[in-house]
Write a protein that holds these residues in place. Structure first.
Motif, PDB file in Angstrom:
ATOM      1  N   UNK A 165       7.539  14.782   8.466  1.00  0.00           N
ATOM      2  CA  UNK A 165       7.990  14.011   7.526  1.00  0.00           C
ATOM      3  C   UNK A 165       7.548  14.577   6.633  1.00  0.00           C
ATOM      4  N   UNK A 166       6.244  15.036   6.365  1.00  0.00           N
ATOM      5  CA  UNK A 166       4.843  15.841   5.645  1.00  0.00           C
ATOM      6  C   UNK A 166       5.423  17.055   5.279  1.00  0.00           C
ATOM      7  N   UNK A 167       5.033  16.790   3.727  1.00  0.00           N
ATOM      8  CA  UNK A 167       5.431  18.449   3.272  1.00  0.00           C
ATOM      9  C   UNK A 167       4.107  19.145   3.248  1.00  0.00           C
ATOM     10  N   UNK A 168       4.178  20.300   3.799  1.00  0.00           N
ATOM     11  CA  UNK A 168       2.748  21.116   4.201  1.00  0.00           C
ATOM     12  C   UNK A 168       2.682  22.204   3.305  1.00  0.00           C
ATOM     13  N   UNK A 169       1.638  21.915   2.445  1.00  0.00           N
ATOM     14  CA  UNK A 169       1.652  22.320   0.802  1.00  0.00           C
ATOM     15  C   UNK A 169       1.294  23.585   0.915  1.00  0.00           C
ATOM     16  N   UNK A 170       0.325  23.925   2.520  1.00  0.00           N
ATOM     17  CA  UNK A 170      -0.081  25.230   3.128  1.00  0.00           C
ATOM     18  C   UNK A 170      -0.090  25.325   3.903  1.00  0.00           C
ATOM     19  N   UNK A 171      -0.660  27.183   4.456  1.00  0.00           N
ATOM     20  CA  UNK A 171      -0.098  27.518   5.555  1.00  0.00           C
ATOM     21  C   UNK A 171      -1.181  28.876   5.824  1.00  0.00           C
ATOM     22  N   UNK A 172      -2.382  27.955   7.080  1.00  0.00           N
ATOM     23  CA  UNK A 172      -3.125  29.826   7.353  1.00  0.00           C
ATOM     24  C   UNK A 172      -3.015  29.898   8.378  1.00  0.00           C
TER      25      UNK A 172
ATOM     26  N   UNK B 295      -2.660  24.502  17.216  1.00  0.00           N
ATOM     27  CA  UNK B 295      -1.931  24.067  15.625  1.00  0.00           C
ATOM     28  C   UNK B 295      -2.148  23.061  15.255  1.00  0.00           C
ATOM     29  N   UNK B 296      -2.634  22.797  13.400  1.00  0.00           N
ATOM     30  CA  UNK B 296      -3.804  21.431  13.485  1.00  0.00           C
ATOM     31  C   UNK B 296      -2.888  21.227  11.842  1.00  0.00           C
ATOM     32  N   UNK B 297      -2.377  20.002  11.583  1.00  0.00           N
ATOM     33  CA  UNK B 297      -2.304  19.485  10.491  1.00  0.00           C
ATOM     34  C   UNK B 297      -3.513  18.808   9.795  1.00  0.00           C
ATOM     35  N   UNK B 298      -4.380  19.632   8.932  1.00  0.00           N
ATOM     36  CA  UNK B 298      -5.229  19.608   8.080  1.00  0.00           C
ATOM     37  C   UNK B 298      -4.865  18.343   6.787  1.00  0.00           C
ATOM     38  N   UNK B 299      -5.281  17.331   6.700  1.00  0.00           N
ATOM     39  CA  UNK B 299      -5.099  16.475   5.473  1.00  0.00           C
ATOM     40  C   UNK B 299      -5.630  16.316   4.426  1.00  0.00           C
ATOM     41  N   UNK B 300      -6.040  16.745   3.624  1.00  0.00           N
ATOM     42  CA  UNK B 300      -6.995  16.443   2.028  1.00  0.00           C
ATOM     43  C   UNK B 300      -6.924  15.430   1.805  1.00  0.00           C
ATOM     44  N   UNK B 301      -7.515  14.470   1.846  1.00  0.00           N
ATOM     45  CA  UNK B 301      -7.465  13.104   1.491  1.00  0.00           C
ATOM     46  C   UNK B 301      -7.728  13.291  -0.598  1.00  0.00           C
TER      47      UNK B 301
ATOM     48  N   UNK C  98      -2.221  21.415   4.713  1.00  0.00           N
ATOM     49  CA  UNK C  98      -3.202  22.396   5.472  1.00  0.00           C
ATOM     50  C   UNK C  98      -2.345  22.543   6.383  1.00  0.00           C
ATOM     51  N   UNK C  99      -1.156  23.178   7.216  1.00  0.00           N
ATOM     52  CA  UNK C  99      -0.798  23.906   8.582  1.00  0.00           C
ATOM     53  C   UNK C  99      -1.738  24.842   9.121  1.00  0.00           C
ATOM     54  N   UNK C 100      -2.584  24.912  10.065  1.00  0.00           N
ATOM     55  CA  UNK C 100      -3.212  25.777  10.463  1.00  0.00           C
ATOM     56  C   UNK C 100      -2.783  26.315  11.742  1.00  0.00           C
ATOM     57  N   UNK C 101      -2.571  27.460  12.256  1.00  0.00           N
ATOM     58  CA  UNK C 101      -2.488  28.193  13.605  1.00  0.00           C
ATOM     59  C   UNK C 101      -3.140  29.421  13.583  1.00  0.00           C
TER      60      UNK C 101
END
Length: 378
Positions: free
Chosen positions: A186-193, A121-127, A92-95
């Motif tokens: 190279x990572x897909x951002x599945x969601x945006x907040x 800007x933060x990339x949140x990676x949910x395992x 998830x890209x959090x801006x």
């Protein structure tokens, strides 16, 4: 400018704030405004909808649903994107945007010119299983190659070499920010907040404030912050000042401010367990109302049902199982107000997330921190 051309400095490791919530009543850079967090807001929204929906308050549900703003990232970017992970993880890209219009212009201390840049800007990676998360902050002043983008009005913008990361948002909005991050990682951002200044301040007040202990005095007139060493219960304005301050702590760099932001996010996550919302339906509704007005999402999360389902899956994630780092960077020899990606180390971070593995310590060791570590503690 090669990321390998000089010794590698700059990554904060773990956060510098760890706090509990209660009911609240040599500088390298020029001070600038800072910004805020979206993941916790989604969780609060979900909590509100669960209770309100269960009580049959259909009107309130419709009102909250109407508050939400969303952007169709998939349509804007098309099929030329990294593939979705097949291991059950999500990114998830959090801006946080520093829009200079309306209330945000007053809070940010800048000109009310209507412009906006991604200030946090933060990339949140949910395992897989959504029981733990990694959070990777991207410094706003990072020099990057921005891909070509189309803005919300349909105007095309050519690719840019040597652009600042936060200019992607001001150039092409949310879709350009997502495209830039995907190009970098190279990572897909599945969601945006996305969250704004004024909404963050109000949410902190409605949540009851946050208690922190400062080990040093923090004084920053630009951020409206004046805290003596000791324990403080921060209201919304003070909390906003804390996460915005640059020259109030450390070396005045964005890296130091990122440490405060990461630590404060952990404090907010801990707060969720401490505030007795279920005993106050009005408080619960006020929080949900503010949250849905504050957050902008991708279209996949653009309804309260979708947001509720998403946030309900995060209930197992506490501050103890959130690992926070900053994208590996070094100061730009040509301009100490900018940073450059350390490509080899950054690749270790992105490869770990792509394969749903913990980020190796070696990716974030032995580099500069912005010198703000330990300024605020529990």
């Amino acid at each position: 400018m090669s990321a390998e051309s000089t010794p590698e400095p700059g990554i904060p490791g773990e956060s510098v704030i760890s706090s509990r919530s209660r009911r609240a009543g040599g500088r390298r850079r020029k001070p600038r405004s800072g910004r805020r967090k979206g993941l916790v807001i989604a969780a609060w929204t979900a909590a509100g909808i669960v209770v309100l929906g269960g009580s049959g308050a259909g009107y309130l549900y419709v009102k909250l649903n109407g508050n939400l703003k969303s952007v169709d990232i998939d349509q804007a970017l098309g099929a030329d994107r990294p593939e979705k992970a097949d291991n059950g993880s999500e990114n998830i890209l959090v801006l946080g945007s520093d829009t200079r219009s309306g209330r945000n212009g007053k809070l940010g201390g800048g000109a009310d010119d209507g412009s906006a840049r991604s200030d946090t800007a933060m990339i949140v990676h949910l395992y897989r299983g959504h029981k733990k998360a990694d959070v990777v902050s991207i410094p706003r002043d990072t020099i990057i190659d921005r891909p070509e983008c189309t803005d919300p009005k349909g105007e095309d913008h050519p690719a840019a070499h040597g652009a600042m990361f936060n200019s992607a948002y001001s150039t092409g909005g949310a879709a350009c920010a997502v495209k830039t991050v995907e190009s970098m990682t190279g990572l897909r951002m599945d969601h945006y907040l996305e969250v704004d200044f004024s909404g963050f301040q109000k949410l902190i007040d409605e949540l009851g404030g946050v208690e922190v202990t400062t080990t040093k005095n923090i004084e920053d007139p630009d951020s409206h912050l004046d805290l003596k060493a000791g324990t403080h219960r921060l209201n919304g304005r003070q909390a906003l000042g804390l996460v915005r301050t640059r020259h109030g702590v450390g070396d005045g760099s964005d890296l130091g401010r990122i440490q405060l932001q990461q630590a404060f996010l952990k404090a907010l996550v801990d707060q969720v367990k401490d505030v007795g919302l279920l005993t106050s339906p009005k408080k619960l509704y006020d929080l949900a109302d503010t949250a849905t007005k504050t957050v902008t999402t991708d279209s996949g999360l653009g309804s309260v049902n979708a947001l509720m389902s998403f946030a309900a899956g995060l209930k197992s994630i506490s501050a103890n199982n959130m690992h926070m780092v900053t994208m590996p960077v070094r100061y730009d020899p040509a301009d100490p107000n900018r940073v450059i990606v350390q490509k080899a180390k950054a690749r270790m971070v992105w490869d770990a997330l792509k394969n749903d593995r913990p980020i190796p310590k070696s990716a974030t060791q032995g580099t500069a921190t912005g010198e703000a570590k330990g300024v605020v503690t529990s």
